[in-house]
Write an enzyme that holds these catalytic residues in place. Structure first.
Site, PDB file in Angstrom:
ATOM      1  N   LYS A 139      49.923  40.017  41.956  1.00  6.10           N
ATOM      2  CA  LYS A 139      49.739  39.068  41.374  1.00  6.10           C
ATOM      3  C   LYS A 139      49.109  39.611  39.933  1.00  6.10           C
ATOM      4  O   LYS A 139      47.805  39.320  40.287  1.00  6.10           O
ATOM      5  CB  LYS A 139      49.894  37.265  40.559  1.00  6.10           C
ATOM      6  CG  LYS A 139      50.971  37.025  39.899  1.00  6.10           C
ATOM      7  CD  LYS A 139      50.340  37.312  38.060  1.00  6.10           C
ATOM      8  CE  LYS A 139      49.360  36.413  37.666  1.00  6.10           C
ATOM      9  NZ  LYS A 139      49.410  36.866  35.707  1.00  6.10           N
ATOM     10  N   GLU A 156      49.534  40.280  32.957  1.00  7.36           N
ATOM     11  CA  GLU A 156      50.720  40.112  32.419  1.00  7.36           C
ATOM     12  C   GLU A 156      50.139  40.626  31.236  1.00  7.36           C
ATOM     13  O   GLU A 156      51.200  41.157  30.511  1.00  7.36           O
ATOM     14  CB  GLU A 156      51.355  39.100  31.903  1.00  7.36           C
ATOM     15  CG  GLU A 156      50.185  38.102  31.369  1.00  7.36           C
ATOM     16  CD  GLU A 156      49.585  37.069  31.683  1.00  7.36           C
ATOM     17  OE1 GLU A 156      49.091  35.670  30.942  1.00  7.36           O
ATOM     18  OE2 GLU A 156      49.367  37.276  33.410  1.00  7.36           O
ATOM     19  N   SER A 185      37.915  34.819  35.721  1.00  4.93           N
ATOM     20  CA  SER A 185      36.578  34.176  34.744  1.00  4.93           C
ATOM     21  C   SER A 185      36.590  32.284  36.150  1.00  4.93           C
ATOM     22  O   SER A 185      37.601  32.070  36.584  1.00  4.93           O
ATOM     23  CB  SER A 185      37.336  32.702  33.302  1.00  4.93           C
ATOM     24  OG  SER A 185      38.052  31.935  33.549  1.00  4.93           O
ATOM     25  N   CYS A 215      33.146  42.349  34.803  1.00  8.35           N
ATOM     26  CA  CYS A 215      32.298  41.161  35.590  1.00  8.35           C
ATOM     27  C   CYS A 215      31.283  41.938  35.617  1.00  8.35           C
ATOM     28  O   CYS A 215      29.457  41.415  35.875  1.00  8.35           O
ATOM     29  CB  CYS A 215      32.954  41.106  36.516  1.00  8.35           C
ATOM     30  SG  CYS A 215      33.048  41.603  37.726  1.00  8.35           S
ATOM     31  N   GLU A 258      30.249  33.755  28.518  1.00  9.35           N
ATOM     32  CA  GLU A 258      30.364  35.015  29.656  1.00  9.35           C
ATOM     33  C   GLU A 258      31.450  35.288  28.337  1.00  9.35           C
ATOM     34  O   GLU A 258      32.054  35.359  27.406  1.00  9.35           O
ATOM     35  CB  GLU A 258      30.863  34.913  30.594  1.00  9.35           C
ATOM     36  CG  GLU A 258      31.669  36.251  30.658  1.00  9.35           C
ATOM     37  CD  GLU A 258      32.520  36.466  32.126  1.00  9.35           C
ATOM     38  OE1 GLU A 258      32.057  37.875  32.190  1.00  9.35           O
ATOM     39  OE2 GLU A 258      33.115  35.797  32.727  1.00  9.35           O
TER      40      GLU A 258
END
Length: 510
Positions: free
Chosen positions: A187, A190, A240, A295, A395
């Site tokens: 997945k 999008e 996240s 990240c 972050e």
């Protein structure tokens, strides 16, 4: 965001629609929902992507579950032959994939090519699966009793990947999952979904049986469907921290093995004896590469002792020379992925300024080399940022580099260790003793010594500590192999030897 789209004007050609890949073919599925996919450099809608409904989740998982038994029983030799073909095809066509990444994510072409290369490292690691899956054997553990251990695949492996590395992050997981004998449902984000479909088509060209690798486009409906589906055995996630926690708690509550890699606030500690030119170069490269949407990006430079003023000056000089613009034009740094994300990142600069930080380099007023209204924020350098500011505690995930100052090594280590994240950290020093002490004392999963982005090679495992990881297993490396397999121990006794008959042919490993 409302994903429902009205019909376009009669004189406007509808954008291309990125579909699912289920059972070896592209399909729009059964959903009428669509989301816009932007070209971040121009701000224009480039295409649309289908968003799965529960029936599409069911179809993708069913295709993977149906393909799993035969793929599991395929010999390691034949499975790795497919991996090798995939590797060769990816090497030959890597520029195509890099161009797709740049068009939808926005990172410059050289950065996109680097992403593909780092993902390819895991493919190459997975090509060694016959060695990685070797078990153990003990003869005569008891009188006429032998014991051996082996590892077997889990079944259907779900991979939920983020927008910032649409090729590399999925490749942290699916080469190992596939080589170990699992079937995969990916997945992707999008926001930049086209790379996933390109990878699926490459697998088919490499000879992977239909259904072993599937792509499910979508949003939270798809995520929740995979997390709760009874036929999904494992879930790998990168994103996240709040979502990683949700994925871990939901997936494990439904009996799944989960590795959920969360957010980060990576520090770079610069000691007084460090080479400041090297440190400044590293801070700029690690803070502004991929527009800070990594990240493993350095977001906070900790200047120790009297290094602060000189270090800030050198970083500012370098940051001011970065050319921001369309990643297809040879610029140094591209746009952020969406307008909403660009505005959110800029809001942290506003907050830091209100909290008393000095804006040394201000990227809010950048003039990019691009056409249209792209999602640009230039390199931004903030000095003397209060550790209570949201710019420090959150972050940011954008091209915003903070500088905080500490008087001593001990204070710098305490600052890093007090942070709830523990993904990556770096120290810059010419003192071997200080570096060794730092690597021992720091409470972070990946540590760099004079290396600003300490992403390990594929044969080591990637993952942080504390709120940067939920689950016990890191990505790729030996931990990745263990995640996608489970152990079995067999104890056996045979009273008489068997005789297989004569066969003078050369033995093979088919």
């Amino acid at each position: 965001m409302d994903h429902e789209q009205g019909g376009p004007p009669a004189d406007v050609r509808p954008p291309e629609v990125v579909q699912h890949w289920i059972g070896g073919a592209a399909t729009p599925g059964g959903s009428a929902r669509r989301a816009d996919v932007f070209d971040p450099a121009t701000g224009e809608v480039a295409r649309q992507v289908v968003l799965a409904e529960p029936s599409d989740v069911e179809a993708a998982v069913a295709a993977a579950a149906a393909a799993f038994p035969a793929w599991r029983d395929t010999s390691l030799t034949r499975r790795t032959q497919v991996l090798f073909r995939f590797r060769e095809l990816l090497n030959a066509r890597a520029p195509e994939l890099a161009a797709i990444i740049t068009a939808e994510h926005g990172k410059v072409l050289s950065d996109a090519a680097g992403e593909v290369a780092r993902g390819q490292e895991v493919v190459e690691f997975a090509c060694g699966m016959p060695h990685l899956l070797k078990g153990a054997f003990t003869e005569n553990a008891s009188t006429s009793v032998d014991v051996h251990a082996l590892r077997q695949p889990l079944g259907v492996a779900a991979i939920i990947s983020p927008f910032n590395f649409p090729a590399m992050v999925p490749m942290w997981f699916f080469p190992i999952a596939v080589a170990a004998g699992n079937a995969v449902v990916l997945k992707p984000s999008e926001k930049d979904p086209s790379a996933s479909l390109w990878l699926a088509q490459l697998w088919k060209e490499a000879g992977l049986p239909d259904g072993v690798f599937n792509v499910l486009q979508g949003d939270k409906v798809a995520v929740d469907g995979l997390l709760t589906h009874p036929d999904v055995a494992s879930v790998s996630f990168v994103g996240s921290t709040p979502i990683a926690r949700y994925v871990y708690e939901t997936g494990t509550a439904h009996g799944k093995r989960v590795q959920a890699l969360g957010g980060a606030k990576n520090h770079m500690v610069v000691l007084p004896d460090a080479d400041l030119d090297l440190a400044a170069d590293a801070a700029v490269n690690a803070g502004f590469g991929s527009a800070g949407e990594r990240c493993m990006a350095i977001s906070a430079v900790v200047a120790v002792g009297g290094t602060g003023d000189e270090l800030v000056s050198r970083i500012a000089d370098r940051a001011g020379k970065i050319r921001t613009g369309d990643g297809r034009r040879g610029c140094d740094m591209g746009p952020l992925v969406t307008r909403a994300h660009r505005d959110k990142v800029a809001s942290y600069v506003d907050a830091a300024e209100r909290d008393g930080a000095s804006v040394v380099v201000d990227g809010r007023q950048v003039s990019p080399d691009a056409d249209g209204e792209g999602f640009f924020l230039g390199p931004t350098l903030l000095d003397r940022v209060p550790t209570t500011s949201s710019a420090y505690t959150d972050e940011i995930f954008g091209p915003v580099l903070l500088v905080v100052r500490e008087d001593t090594y001990t204070a710098a280590v305490d600052l890093v260790n007090a942070n709830p994240y523990g993904n990556g950290v770096a120290i810059f020093t010419n003192d071997g003793g200080a570096a060794r002490r730092f690597t021992h004392e720091i409470q972070v999963g990946m540590v760099g010594v004079n290396v600003p982005v300490p992403v390990p090679m594929a044969y080591y495992s990637f993952g942080g500590w504390k709120s940067s990881l939920f689950g016990d297993t890191h990505a790729h490396g030996t931990e990745g192999v263990h995640f996608f397999t489970r152990g079995k121990v067999v104890t056996s006794r045979w009273s008489d030897p068997s005789h297989a008959g004569m066969d003078l042919g050369f033995p093979t490993n088919d």
